[in-house]
Design an enzyme around this catalytic site. Structure first.
Site, PDB file in Angstrom:
ATOM      1  N   LYS A  80      -4.585 -92.819 -12.886  1.00 51.87           N
ATOM      2  CA  LYS A  80      -5.758 -92.686 -13.760  1.00 51.87           C
ATOM      3  C   LYS A  80      -7.004 -92.848 -12.917  1.00 51.87           C
ATOM      4  CE  LYS A  80      -6.323 -92.285 -18.286  1.00 51.87           C
ATOM      5  NZ  LYS A  80      -5.311 -91.589 -19.089  1.00 51.87           N
ATOM      6  N   ASN A  95     -11.918 -84.831 -28.196  1.00 54.12           N
ATOM      7  CA  ASN A  95     -10.923 -83.759 -28.075  1.00 54.12           C
ATOM      8  C   ASN A  95      -9.626 -84.117 -28.794  1.00 54.12           C
ATOM      9  OD1 ASN A  95      -9.616 -81.366 -27.056  1.00 54.12           O
ATOM     10  ND2 ASN A  95      -8.587 -82.721 -25.621  1.00 54.12           N
TER      11      ASN A  95
HETATM   12  N1  GLU Z   1      -5.808 -88.014 -20.312  1.00 49.88           N
HETATM   13  C1  GLU Z   1      -4.604 -87.603 -20.953  1.00 49.88           C
HETATM   14  C2  GLU Z   1      -3.691 -88.784 -21.202  1.00 49.88           C
HETATM   15  O1  GLU Z   1      -4.113 -89.909 -21.275  1.00 49.88           O
HETATM   16  C3  GLU Z   1      -3.921 -86.456 -20.226  1.00 49.88           C
HETATM   17  C4  GLU Z   1      -3.541 -86.753 -18.826  1.00 49.88           C
HETATM   18  C5  GLU Z   1      -3.109 -85.530 -18.028  1.00 49.88           C
HETATM   19  O2  GLU Z   1      -3.046 -84.457 -18.586  1.00 49.88           O
HETATM   20  O3  GLU Z   1      -2.857 -85.713 -16.850  1.00 49.88           O
HETATM   21  O4  GLU Z   1      -2.521 -88.627 -21.417  1.00 49.88           O
END
Ligand code: GLU
Length: 417
Positions: free
Chosen positions: A105, A220
């Site tokens: 992340k 989103n």
């Molecule tokens: N931000 C999204 C999540 O928390 C997608 C992460 C991604 O597609 O790598 O799952």
């Protein structure tokens, strides 16, 4: 009151699963913290000529099952512990839906809504200049998250390609379609959540097209969930709220109208029409509904408000919306929880499909993406509830048992532990 440090929360959840599965202490220790993390300072030239330094992070939690994967959040209160927690949850998320990726992340402490488009672009490019050597299609693959979007991803990919002197669409997912994005990625998180809700409704014995829904958060993910619930079930969403306020309508809120308003105004607050009345976040979380969908930030259902939650299914579309103390309270109330890293795994699953399409340069249609996503989500959902039943644990711990087992196995086969 419990402390709301999300990383402490993630570690507590892991500890609960570790105890049930008798996880070896060394494996637990390895999985309890990120393998790598980067703290960067990003200087950005602002429109008025001054320079502002932004704090950025990237955490590569575990890559035993594949390159680390996870979004980049832009949030004023970003801390390394939030990013660590979210990176841990990405690790379990990719494992529970069985895609060959690890967890990571990123975060930048800022509110991009206060920046001009030019400043946003320079910040995105600065993030990649700071981290461009430690991300890559075979290393660590970012994507959008809270307050970031496909345009941000496009600037980041472009900067990465400038640095490396070659096309590398697979370095980031959630890209716009003309840059190698996947059909169906934008609404994928909402779609995956709707599939989980469909399956949970069968278990609980309710009809998803007759159920009453409320959604907290309308970025989103919140919008995509409303869209998919409308498309798949003609669902009646009676309340939506975001950080600025909300709206309630007994007959249900129209997706097309509400989303157009929210995109234009940056909030659902102030949306009006026949039968609409203003609504607050605390009211929304306490509203008696069949299905409550937190789709905003972590820690919103906590020891102080969990007893007021009054739904039959809690579909966690946000990451980490329910604290461990709240979990215990909701369990006593017999609320069926679809745990976050299962419920919102649709986004990263289609990100994985995007990476696959980028790797072989051949693109699927929206129907193929949706069908493959449905297969992944539905089988993961049933594996989780069967595991929870077998071990007599919560759905959340059931999800952890599957995910931790898979990651631990990969770490052992590699000879790490
Ligand atoms: N931000 C999204 C999540 O928390 C997608 C992460 C991604 O597609 O790598 O799952």
């Amino acid at each position: 009151m419990e402390a709301l440090n999300p990383f402490t929360m993630a570690q507590k959840q892991l500890a609960e699963a570790a105890a049930v599965m008798n996880l070896e202490p060394a494996v637990h220790d390895l999985l309890n913290n990120p393998l790598k993390e980067f703290h960067v300072r990003i200087p950005v030239r602002m429109d008025n000529g001054s320079i502002r330094i932004f704090q950025g992070f990237r955490v590569q939690y575990n890559h035993a099952r594949g390159p680390t994967k996870g979004g980049i959040r832009f949030h004023p209160e970003e801390t390394i512990d939030t990013v660590r927690a979210l990176a841990a949850w990405m690790t379990w998320k990719c494992a529970v839906v069985d895609i060959p990726l690890g967890g990571g992340k990123g975060g930048v402490a800022c509110d991009p809504r206060e920046l001009s488009p030019g400043e946003q672009e320079r910040l995105c490019r600065g993030y990649v200049r700071a981290l461009g050597r430690v991300i890559g299609p075979d290393i660590d693959v970012p994507a959008p998250d809270v307050n970031s979007n496909p345009q941000f991803m496009a600037w980041m990919v472009d900067e990465y390609e400038l640095i490396h002197g070659r096309h590398a669409p697979g370095v980031i997912t959630g890209k716009p379609l003309p840059m190698g994005g996947s059909a169906g990625r934008t609404e994928a998180t909402g779609r995956g959540g709707a599939y989980c809700i469909r399956e949970a409704a069968k278990v609980v014995g309710i009809d998803p097209s007759k159920a009453v829904y409320a959604i907290q958060g309308y970025g989103n993910v919140g919008r995509g969930t409303h869209q998919m619930l409308t498309r798949l079930f003609k669902a009646k969403v009676v309340a939506v709220a975001d950080e600025f306020g909300g709206v309630y309508r007994e007959e249900g809120l129209d997706y097309t109208e509400l989303s157009a308003y929210a995109v234009k105004n940056g909030t659902v607050n102030g949306f009006s029409g026949p039968g609409c009345k203003p609504f607050s976040n605390p009211e929304l979380l306490a509203l008696p509904v069949d299905i409550l969908i937190p789709a905003a930030l972590d820690g919103v259902i906590h020891a102080g408000n969990a007893d007021k939650v009054s739904c039959r299914i809690l579909a966690e579309m946000a990451n980490g919306p329910t604290t461990p103390e709240a979990d215990a309270i909701l369990a006593k109330k017999n609320i069926f929880i679809i745990p976050d890293f299962l419920c919102n795994a649709g986004g990263v699953t289609v990100s994985y499909f995007e990476g696959v399409q980028n790797a072989y340069g051949y693109y699927w249609d929206a129907e193929t993406v949706a069908a493959r996503l449905d297969a992944k989500m539905t089988s993961a959902f049933h594996a989780v509830i069967e595991t929870a039943a077998r071990y007599k644990v919560s759905n959340r711990t059931g999800a952890y048992l599957i995910a931790v087992e898979r990651v631990a196995e990969a770490c052992k086969i590699r000879g790490w532990v």
